[in-house]
Write a protein that holds these residues in place. Structure first.
Motif, mmCIF file in Angstrom:
data_model
loop_
_atom_site.group_PDB
_atom_site.id
_atom_site.type_symbol
_atom_site.label_atom_id
_atom_site.label_comp_id
_atom_site.label_asym_id
_atom_site.label_seq_id
_atom_site.Cartn_x
_atom_site.Cartn_y
_atom_site.Cartn_z
ATOM 1 N N GLU A 1 0.840 -1.199 0.000
ATOM 2 C CA GLU A 1 0.000 0.000 0.000
ATOM 3 C C GLU A 1 0.872 1.244 0.000
ATOM 4 O OE1 GLU A 1 -3.455 1.750 -0.552
ATOM 5 O OE2 GLU A 1 -3.368 -0.404 -0.156
ATOM 6 N N GLY A 2 0.824 2.028 -1.092
ATOM 7 C CA GLY A 2 1.725 3.163 -1.240
ATOM 8 C C GLY A 2 1.283 4.426 -0.539
ATOM 9 N N THR A 3 -0.027 4.609 -0.353
ATOM 10 C CA THR A 3 -0.544 5.749 0.389
ATOM 11 C C THR A 3 -1.634 5.266 1.344
ATOM 12 O OG1 THR A 3 -2.244 6.257 -1.273
ATOM 13 C CG2 THR A 3 -0.121 7.394 -1.481
ATOM 14 N N ILE A 4 -1.789 5.983 2.446
ATOM 15 C CA ILE A 4 -2.888 5.713 3.375
ATOM 16 C C ILE A 4 -3.474 7.048 3.802
ATOM 17 C CG2 ILE A 4 -1.887 3.552 4.248
ATOM 18 C CD1 ILE A 4 -1.122 5.112 6.807
ATOM 19 N N THR A 5 -4.722 7.017 4.220
ATOM 20 C CA THR A 5 -5.337 8.183 4.833
ATOM 21 C C THR A 5 -5.495 7.888 6.310
ATOM 22 O OG1 THR A 5 -6.515 8.747 2.802
ATOM 23 C CG2 THR A 5 -7.323 9.713 4.840
ATOM 24 N N LEU A 6 -4.857 8.719 7.136
ATOM 25 C CA LEU A 6 -4.830 8.492 8.575
ATOM 26 C C LEU A 6 -5.187 9.805 9.264
ATOM 27 C CD1 LEU A 6 -4.106 6.301 10.717
ATOM 28 C CD2 LEU A 6 -1.807 7.271 10.762
ATOM 29 N N ALA A 7 -6.269 9.771 10.045
ATOM 30 C CA ALA A 7 -6.711 10.962 10.779
ATOM 31 C C ALA A 7 -6.877 12.168 9.852
ATOM 32 C CB ALA A 7 -5.742 11.286 11.914
ATOM 33 N N GLY A 8 -7.415 11.907 8.643
ATOM 34 C CA GLY A 8 -7.679 12.988 7.715
ATOM 35 C C GLY A 8 -6.484 13.484 6.939
ATOM 36 N N HIS A 9 -5.330 12.815 7.064
ATOM 37 C CA HIS A 9 -4.120 13.196 6.344
ATOM 38 C C HIS A 9 -3.733 12.104 5.353
ATOM 39 C CE1 HIS A 9 -3.818 15.997 9.722
ATOM 40 N NE2 HIS A 9 -2.911 16.672 9.039
ATOM 41 N N VAL A 10 -3.314 12.509 4.170
ATOM 42 C CA VAL A 10 -2.763 11.571 3.199
ATOM 43 C C VAL A 10 -1.292 11.369 3.540
ATOM 44 C CG1 VAL A 10 -2.292 11.131 0.770
ATOM 45 C CG2 VAL A 10 -4.374 12.356 1.422
ATOM 46 N N GLU A 11 -0.927 10.128 3.824
ATOM 47 C CA GLU A 11 0.445 9.820 4.221
ATOM 48 C C GLU A 11 1.125 9.016 3.114
ATOM 49 O OE1 GLU A 11 1.482 10.975 7.087
ATOM 50 O OE2 GLU A 11 -0.293 11.264 8.328
#
Length: 554
Positions: A448-458
């Motif tokens: 998984e290259g990107t995740i959304t965590l607590a409203g932030h794109v990481e």
């Protein structure tokens, strides 16, 4: 020596230029379909790539060693300065870059996402002016994913046109950085350059098609540090064009200004790329990471939590001003940095607040003189566009004057001045950095290259910044706002809490343990790795070799 002649062991190429078509040959149809890059290029092109790797390898290695030498010099107390060698170029107010192609003259919003089928579909329907198909921080570099990414890019390239069409993004590709290897492709028993492999594969598969469609191959150069590296890119791209039978100079580039050293040499970098460059983009969080890599060991450069300071702080404002100044002076597009917020789902208060924050950030960039900006989520394209359209409308109506063509030198002292930063390091900041880094690394090892965590794109750039902040606080024994001093014991206790939380959420235990090892070793090292990505890539290769679960290698 001609401007486009490679300095490093130039050799003549025995193969004729390739015809300008993209129809797959019988040889291409019978190639292994998941090997990168061998499953994407016929033997003639593979031989050309090997030739190019041999020609450029020595000079590239010297450039990477020069980075290390400079880093050691700064750790010993030296200061970065604007190089004196090319002063005559900077003092010459007359030169400008080559005019931009028609489909790169209007870049209010650039959407950067991983080069995957799902993200490509969303990007093409987003209404952005440019889609940056990312092979770097947002894409996990397994063979299968890199292979699929180049196939997606080719599919998009066949539909591009050089006539700007409202709502149809122009294609740009971001390869991996110069410091990274491609372990799946060996030349003389050594890994090839990842940047070289990514870019050559893109040009070989899409360059002629894009040219025939009236557009061209456009590339975003990441992690550039010096004018010497820009010169390497210019000559290497020219050699690629020669090997592939493409018109000289057809490959146009934009540069992500993500490193401290690059700002000091920004005008020199633009001059080296003056026949190719169309834009300079502010990679804000990567720039903060670079600042930590450069000055992190100095006690007067300890930074607070990353959310405690904004782009209006002196060292970041000076950085963005430098980009706009050089762009205005030399005829380059200034592209603002992404704000790593995600918006989606039902329109509730949190989404409204996200939109408001993005609008404020882009309104600031529009007022500062940026021509457009990056976003990382399709839903934010219209939000980011509005402030730039409003600014341009006021200019057309005569309410705002056209920006002046600035002059004046960069202030080196202001670029490294963090003395007035508000905020402090906190326990919450430590916990947030650990949680997002472990969550992301575990997912990254699973593909998984990107995740959304607590409203932030990481993405991986987030991890790099997080772990350098944690390293710095630990290295200096920083007293946190709540009272305790940052120590290895405190770090391990908080790390254990976060691991327990992630374990309860499920996921593969082996990947979680790999993530913990990677992160902890980078934080407690006396001298942290320049890029954790390199160690993570080695761990990813070990997962890929075991073939233990399709999710890890897909």
């Amino acid at each position: 020596m001609p401007r486009h002649t490679l300095a490093a062991n130039p050799v003549s190429h025995p193969h004729a230029p390739y015809p300008h078509h993209t129809r797959r040959t019988q040889d291409e149809d019978t190639m292994d379909q998941d090997q990168y890059p061998t499953g994407l290029l016929d033997e003639t092109r593979l031989q050309a790539l090997r030739t190019l790797e041999r020609e450029t390898r020595t000079e590239l290695h010297a450039l990477i060693e020069a980075r290390k030498d400079l880093s050691r010099t700064i750790r010993e107390g030296a200061e970065l300065e604007v190089p004196a060698a090319a002063r005559h170029t900077r003092d010459d107010d007359a030169w400008r870059v080559r005019p931009h192609p028609a489909d790169l003259t209007y870049r209010l919003v650039e959407l950067a996402t991983p080069a995957t089928p799902e993200h490509a579909k969303g990007a093409l329907a987003s209404g952005a002016d440019v889609w940056v198909a990312d092979l770097e921080d947002m894409l996990v570099p397994t063979q299968a994913r890199l292979f699929a990414a180049q196939r997606v890019i080719q599919e998009v390239a066949t539909t591009r046109s050089g006539d700007p069409e409202p709502g149809v993004p122009t294609l740009m590709v971001r390869p991996r950085g110069l410091h990274l290897d491609e372990a799946h492709f060996l030349v003389d028993d050594a890994p090839a350059s990842a940047a070289l492999t990514d870019t050559f594969t893109f040009l070989a598969r899409c360059g002629a098609t894009l040219q025939d469609n009236g557009t061209g191959p456009y590339v975003y150069l990441p992690k550039l540090e010096t004018a010497a590296e820009a010169r390497w890119w210019d000559r290497t791209l020219a050699r690629m064009e020669e090997l592939l039978g493409l018109p000289q100079g057809c490959t146009r580039v934009s540069v992500l200004v993500e490193t401290v050293q690059a700002v000091y040499e920004l005008e020199d970098i633009v001059h080296e790329l003056r026949e190719r460059v169309t834009g300079l983009a502010a990679g804000r969080w990567d720039y903060v990471f670079s600042h930590l890599r450069t000055y992190g060991a100095r006690p007067d450069h300890v930074l607070p939590d990353r959310d405690a300071f904004t782009m209006n702080t002196r060292f970041l404002r000076t950085y963005s001003d430098a980009i706009v100044r050089v762009c205005r002076r030399r005829g380059v597009q200034a592209i603002g940095g992404p704000i790593a917020l995600a918006a989606g789902g039902p329109f509730d208060e949190s989404v409204s607040m996200t939109h408001a924050r993005v609008h404020r950030d882009k309104a600031r960039e529009a007022a500062e003189g940026f021509d457009g900006a990056w976003v990382l989520h399709p839903a934010l394209v219209p939000v980011a566009r509005a402030p730039f359209e409003e600014r341009d409308r006021h200019r057309e109506e005569g309410d705002l004057p056209e920006p002046a063509r600035p002059s004046g030198a960069i202030d080196p002292g202001a670029l490294r001045d963090v003395s007035s930063l508000a905020g402090s390091a906190t326990l919450t900041g430590v916990r947030t950095a650990l949680r997002s880094s472990l969550t992301y690394l575990t997912g990254w090892l699973a593909g998984e290259g990107t995740i959304t965590l607590a409203g932030h794109v990481e993405d991986f750039g987030t991890v790099e910044l997080n772990r350098m902040q944690l390293w710095q606080w630990l290295f200096h024994g920083t007293r946190l706002a709540e009272g305790p001093t940052m120590s290895e014991r405190l770090l391990d206790r908080m790390l254990e809490d976060e691991v327990s939380l992630l374990r309860r959420r499920g996921g593969r235990e082996d990947l979680l343990q790999l993530a913990v090892t990677l992160l902890r070793e980078s934080m407690v090292a006396e001298e942290p790795p320049a890029f954790l990505y390199q160690q993570a890539y080695e761990a990813l290769l070990s997962v890929e070799r075991t073939g233990d679960g399709d999710a890890a290698v897909a």
